[in-house]
Write an enzyme that holds these catalytic residues in place. Structure first.
Site, short mmCIF file in Angstrom:
data_model
loop_
_atom_site.label_atom_id
_atom_site.label_comp_id
_atom_site.label_asym_id
_atom_site.label_seq_id
_atom_site.Cartn_x
_atom_site.Cartn_y
_atom_site.Cartn_z
N HIS A 132 0.60 -9.09 99.14
CA HIS A 132 0.34 -9.15 97.58
C HIS A 132 0.10 -7.99 96.84
O HIS A 132 -0.60 -6.91 97.43
CB HIS A 132 -1.02 -10.05 97.36
N ASP A 209 -6.39 -9.22 104.57
CA ASP A 209 -6.50 -10.01 103.14
C ASP A 209 -6.60 -11.49 103.63
O ASP A 209 -5.26 -12.23 103.91
CB ASP A 209 -5.36 -9.59 102.35
N GLN A 212 -5.36 -16.05 101.10
CA GLN A 212 -4.72 -17.47 101.44
C GLN A 212 -5.26 -18.33 102.56
O GLN A 212 -4.78 -19.41 102.83
CB GLN A 212 -3.24 -17.30 101.53
N LYS A 235 -10.30 -19.89 95.47
CA LYS A 235 -9.12 -20.26 96.35
C LYS A 235 -9.75 -21.38 97.25
O LYS A 235 -8.89 -21.80 98.12
CB LYS A 235 -8.20 -19.18 96.88
N CYS A 373 3.29 -11.82 92.52
CA CYS A 373 2.63 -10.84 92.80
C CYS A 373 3.35 -10.22 94.28
O CYS A 373 2.56 -9.95 95.08
CB CYS A 373 1.11 -10.84 92.90
N1 7TS Z 1 -4.17 -11.47 98.18
C1 7TS Z 1 -3.48 -12.45 98.40
C2 7TS Z 1 -2.86 -12.85 99.83
C3 7TS Z 1 -3.06 -13.37 97.31
O1 7TS Z 1 -2.38 -14.69 97.46
C4 7TS Z 1 -3.98 -13.31 96.06
C5 7TS Z 1 -3.77 -14.14 94.98
C6 7TS Z 1 -4.68 -11.94 96.15
C7 7TS Z 1 -4.82 -11.31 96.98
C8 7TS Z 1 -5.32 -11.81 94.88
O2 7TS Z 1 -6.75 -12.64 94.56
P1 7TS Z 1 -7.66 -12.69 93.54
O3 7TS Z 1 -8.27 -13.78 93.58
O4 7TS Z 1 -8.33 -11.47 93.53
O5 7TS Z 1 -6.56 -12.62 92.39
N2 7TS Z 1 -2.55 -14.91 94.94
C9 7TS Z 1 -2.08 -15.69 93.97
C10 7TS Z 1 -0.84 -16.49 93.89
O6 7TS Z 1 -0.31 -16.22 95.33
N3 7TS Z 1 -0.74 -16.68 92.88
O7 7TS Z 1 -1.56 -16.33 92.00
C11 7TS Z 1 -2.44 -15.69 92.73
#
Ligand code: 7TS
Length: 415
Positions: A132, A209, A212, A235, A373
């Protein structure tokens, strides 16, 4: 309803779980909502919404500074959440849990703080091709500033697997291996323990990371033996604006602060300061106390359902979706055939992913279309965007049916 359950009791009735989520009973565009955008953010059960409200109604004050009752309660709420997260991840000690705004901030913290004191010009940062942007751009910024290099573990193709054949040579050149546990675009489940162990053997620091995976499978940081792990509260049925960086005590204690301000100091003079112990050294300013309360309740809630049951449920819905999509002419599905997480990305010949998502939205079905992303990955796979359905434990087979019906309708229009 699940409120008031014995915390050890597991929830078995998937349908009744839906009643815990007020938003799932809402209509969108005149249809009962089908929420299949869980990889972007999960929905919130009433208990989490109540926990946040209760904090503001009964316990609101700032943390770690008052001697009055409300401040003590706020501090206890905040620190109890830290202890709960530590237990959730099986961290050796609560001080290894840093609260951040989310995965993105957690990774930026490591890139800046750990990177600044451990990466030199010419050093290599090892990532994978499926990261990501949150686990790519912070490293690009850091590498550029310091004169370090980025290297990538390849993705084999549409099946979304990591090519580990030359991993040991790549590790030999690397200072840190930062990789995603579950891919947000491909649904791949990466061998987290193997990757961290091989990194450790090569004396390479590892960062996982877990954005997910954290709400979809059990994570045991001691068993994985990672140095760092990041996830976002929103999430895993928790609120937005709170996330976690787990770091091994030895690493965190060596690292310089990320941001300066209140809370993170032990003594301040005009020209210099000394810093607080971990975790406070990394938590400058007033933290998201209500968010911590919500996250605590979200983790209790998810644990009551049981992460292994959630994982099985996710896989069942994702596999069912893949099977049904495969029956549609002109479909290209991304990700592994076996061991897929809760994510199904695909393109339909001649139909733009955005058209698919827009048609779905008109029927009350929320899916995501775009690059998720993961721009470099999609470029490698030769598509500008995909449509993506992503599941959580409150999704049902009949929701998959409604989603497939829409794709079938679009297929008739375009192909
Ligand atoms: N890493 C992964 C694997 C992710 O899927 C996401 C967000 C992030 C980092 C960032 O997370 P945040 O909470 O700091 O924003 N993924 C997604 C997505 O798949 N669609 O919208 C956000």
């Amino acid at each position: 309803m699940t409120q008031g359950l014995d915390p050890t009791e597991k929830i078995k009735d998937w349908k009744s779980i839906r009643d815990d989520f007020p938003i799932l009973n809402k209509e969108i565009n005149g249809h009962q909502l089908v929420y299949l955008d869980n990889a972007a953010s999960s929905q919130k059960p009433q208990v989490v919404i109540d926990a946040i409200r209760k904090h503001y109604e009964d316990n609101n004050a700032n943390v770690h500074r008052g001697i009055h009752e409300l401040s003590n309660r706020a501090t206890e709420t905040y620190e109890a959440s830290r202890r709960r997260v530590a237990k959730y991840l099986n961290a050796a000690r609560p001080e290894e849990v840093i609260f951040t705004r989310g995965t993105t901030e957690s990774i930026n913290l490591v890139a800046h703080s750990w990177g600044q004191s451990n990466i030199c010009a010419g050093d290599t940062i090892l990532l994978t091709e499926m990261e990501h942007h949150s686990n790519l751009v912070p490293w690009q910024i850091m590498a550029k500033r310091i004169g370090a290099k980025l290297e990538f573990i390849s993705v084999t193709g549409d099946d979304g697997l990591l090519d580990l054949t030359d991993l040991d040579e790549k590790l030999d050149r690397a200072k840190i291996l930062a990789f995603t546990h579950f891919s947000n675009t491909l649904g791949s489940i990466n061998p987290v323990k193997e990757l961290c162990q091989r990194a450790r053997k090569a004396e390479v620091v590892s960062l996982v990371d877990a954005a997910q995976s954290a709400g979809h499978t059990t994570i045991d940081v001691q068993e994985i033996d990672c140095d760092f792990l990041a996830f976002s509260g929103h999430k895993i049925c928790g609120p937005t604006g709170i996330g976690v960086l787990y770091g091994k005590k030895e690493q965190l204690e060596e690292m310089p602060p990320y941001q300066g301000g209140g809370e993170m100091i032990s003594k301040v003079e005009y020209l210099e300061s000394t810093f607080n112990v971990i975790p406070h050294k990394f938590e400058a300013g007033t933290p998201n106390i209500a968010g911590a309360a919500g996250l605590h309740t979200a983790i209790d809630y998810i644990d009551r359902i049981g992460l292994s049951a959630i994982f099985k449920h996710d896989q069942h819905l994702a596999n069912q979706t893949v099977k049904r999509l495969q029956e549609i002419d002109g479909i290209r599905i991304f990700g592994p055939d076996n061991q897929r997480s809760a994510v199904v990305s695909f393109v339909l010949q001649d139909a733009h992913a955005l058209d698919l998502a827009t048609m779905a939205d008109q029927k009350g079905i929320a899916i995501r279309a775009g690059h998720h992303c993961n721009q470099p990955l999609l470029t490698k796979l030769g598509v500008p965007s995909t449509a993506r359905a992503s599941f959580n434990f409150y999704n049902t087979e009949s929701e998959v049916d409604r989603f497939i019906e829409v794709i079938q309708q679009v297929q008739k229009m375009f192909v």
